[in-house]
Every structure is written in C-alpha cells, then in structure tokens.
Enzyme design. Structure first.
Site, PDB file in Angstrom:
ATOM      1  N   MET A  51       0.820  -0.925   0.590  1.00 50.90           N
ATOM      2  CA  MET A  51      -0.367   0.130   0.405  1.00 50.90           C
ATOM      3  C   MET A  51       0.982   1.041  -0.269  1.00 50.90           C
ATOM      4  O   MET A  51       1.792   1.297   0.399  1.00 50.90           O
ATOM      5  CB  MET A  51      -0.973  -0.566   1.194  1.00 50.90           C
ATOM      6  CG  MET A  51      -0.139  -0.296   2.380  1.00 50.90           C
ATOM      7  SD  MET A  51      -1.169   0.239   3.856  1.00 50.90           S
ATOM      8  CE  MET A  51      -2.708  -1.137   3.510  1.00 50.90           C
ATOM      9  N   CYS A  52       0.287   2.208  -0.760  1.00 54.35           N
ATOM     10  CA  CYS A  52       1.184   3.493  -0.414  1.00 54.35           C
ATOM     11  C   CYS A  52       1.325   3.886   1.231  1.00 54.35           C
ATOM     12  O   CYS A  52       0.484   2.794   2.086  1.00 54.35           O
ATOM     13  CB  CYS A  52       0.341   4.868  -0.486  1.00 54.35           C
ATOM     14  SG  CYS A  52      -0.107   4.525  -2.234  1.00 54.35           S
ATOM     15  N   GLN A  53       1.558   4.788   1.694  1.00 52.39           N
ATOM     16  CA  GLN A  53       2.406   5.135   2.913  1.00 52.39           C
ATOM     17  C   GLN A  53       2.289   6.960   3.072  1.00 52.39           C
ATOM     18  O   GLN A  53       2.451   7.331   2.379  1.00 52.39           O
ATOM     19  CB  GLN A  53       3.340   4.319   3.521  1.00 52.39           C
ATOM     20  CG  GLN A  53       3.616   3.127   3.885  1.00 52.39           C
ATOM     21  CD  GLN A  53       4.049   2.707   4.527  1.00 52.39           C
ATOM     22  OE1 GLN A  53       5.332   3.236   5.430  1.00 52.39           O
ATOM     23  NE2 GLN A  53       4.411   1.226   4.842  1.00 52.39           N
TER      24      GLN A  53
END
Length: 289
Positions: free
Chosen positions: A1-3
């Site tokens: 996932m993005c962070q």
C-alpha cells in the site's frame, strides 16, 4: 500500500528525523517507489514538494531531509501505484483553497472510479466546475479530495464552520466514501490535522520528559531532550510506526481523529474498509495490500 506521514505540533517543529525513516520506505526498505510528496504549513502559507521519483533516490527528498522547515502541521505521502501512470499530477499530497485557507490531503487505499455517493449522484459537470474543485490528475485520491471540499462548501457556504462542526461533517462524508473502499487519509487546513484510519494508521505523542528515539528503517537516533523544551508537544502519525523504541498507538480501523496542538482531541467512529481480495474495478490509484 501507499504510506502516509503526518505531524501536528503545539510549536513549529521540523520533521527531519521522522522524514529520514519515511524517505527510506520509498524504494529502499519498502516498495513505494512511484513518487512522493510533502507539504508544510507556515502561517497562512504552505510549501509543497512533489517528485514522481522514488523518495530514496530523489534529490528533492534529500533537500527536505536536510532542510529543517519548522511547521505545526505537515503531511507526507509515498506512492505505490498499480493503476494510473506515475506522473507529477498524480503525486500526493494535493492542495486546494477553501474559505481563504489552503487545504492539504493525502490518501492511502483504493476507491471506485465513479466514487460520488448517492448524495451527489445528480450533480452535473457544470456544478463541479462552478465549485472550483476539479481533479487535475487521474487518481481516485484527488477526486475524493475534490468531492469532500465540494460537499463542505455546499454544507457551510461561504462561512467556515467551527472546529467541532467541521469534524462532524467530515465524519459523515468519510462514512459515505469509507463504505466504498480503502480510505485512509490525512487532511489539514493548517489549524487542525484530521486522520482517518480505514485499515492501518498509528500515532505517537512526544512530550516531556523527552527521550531518545530510534528509527525502524535506518540506524539513526535522536535525543529529543536536547532539542526541545518542557512545553513542546508533537504528534506523529504514520501508516506503520517509524521508530522501534517508542510506544505507538494503533488506531482502530474505522475511526476518524482530530489532532490539535500536538495531541488527539477528538475521535469518532466511521467504517472500516470492506474486505478486498482482488483490486476494485475502476480504481485508478490502487495500492497493493
């Protein structure tokens, strides 16, 4: 996932230490190599740095890491895109003006391409254009940000609401969008920082007595007692803890938080992301789980 990475303080503070670990996650210690960005509020102004390169290799990121910009509200994002091209216009955070203030938004997750809930199903393109809030890029994230701002303007008109009224409105809007996909986000207007946990988000509040903190992604420590005063208070929010020797609080999935002056001052239940075993159809900025 993005962070995601956010900071909210009671006195202007630099984010160099936390950003050093966060930067490493952009292609070095993790796979988020599709761009990064960071926004700093300074009074009524905002500095926004964006780069579609991996943050671990970005000269702009090196500048930010070594440039102690002092701010009371900061939002940063590193991107892992599986749909939608890697491009500057698709790089978070996004910025818009509402009620004479800049608003900054960054999102981690995935929403359907046609994300307008039933409450806006009848809205026309002309109405969206008239509101002034239109996406420039092709991400679901920017579209969600513009939708939220349109809804806030429709609810409150030309007069900015009080803090608690704004928080209640964001809770209602988050319930609508959060029921349709993964919707972790950070949002700030320079006065407050709002954090929504749809799947994963954590925070730590640093205050006196300050101690030594050690990064999880790099062998780097800092003794905050040498850099702070007894009155300082700093809240750091991240997708996963950035340090390995501090007590981070895990936010429950399906919760909206309000941070002010370096601490959480309100929390409200929303909705956790629906189960997802395959990418949502029509998502333009899906991040890998």
């Amino acid at each position: 996932m993005c962070q995601l990475l956010g900071m909210n303080c009671n006195t202007p503070t630099d984010i160099c230490f936390s950003f050093a670990g966060f930067q490493r996650r952009g292609g070095a210690t993790d796979v988020h190599a599709d761009g990064w960005g960071i926004a700093f509020f300074e009074g009524r102004g905002a500095r926004l740095f964006l780069d579609p390169q991996p943050s671990c290799k970005s000269p702009v990121a090196e500048l930010v890491r070594n440039y102690p910009i002092h701010s009371k509200n900061v939002i940063a994002h590193i991107r892992k895109a599986t749909h939608g091209r890697v491009a500057l216009e698709n790089t978070h955070p996004f910025m818009r003006e509402l009620w004479g203030h800049y608003w900054i938004f960054a999102h981690n997750g995935a929403l359907p391409e046609n994300l307008a809930p039933p409450t806006e199903a009848s809205a026309t393109h002309d109405e969206a254009t008239e509101s002034g809030f239109q996406p420039v890029g092709t991400t679901d994230s920017e579209a969600a940000f513009c939708w939220i701002l349109r809804q806030l303007r429709q609810r409150f008109g030309a007069t900015p609401p009080a803090r608690d009224d704004l928080f209640s409105a964001l809770q209602a809007l988050t319930l609508e969008l959060g029921a349709r996909g993964e919707f972790n986000y950070l949002l700030s207007n320079g006065d407050w920082l709002f954090a929504h946990c749809s799947t994963k988000l954590a925070f730590v509040v640093r205050k006196a007595p300050f101690d030594v903190a050690h990064l999880a992604d790099e062998d780097l420590s800092v003794d905050f007692s040498e850099l702070t005063t007894a009155a300082d208070r700093v809240a750091v929010i991240a997708t996963t803890p950035l340090t390995d020797n501090e007590q981070w609080t895990t936010m429950p999935a399906g919760s909206l938080w309000l941070f002010e002056e370096g601490e959480p001052v309100a929390q409200a239940a929303t909705v956790a992301a629906p189960p997802r075993t395959t990418p949502l159809p029509g998502c333009t900025d899906t991040c890998t789980p």
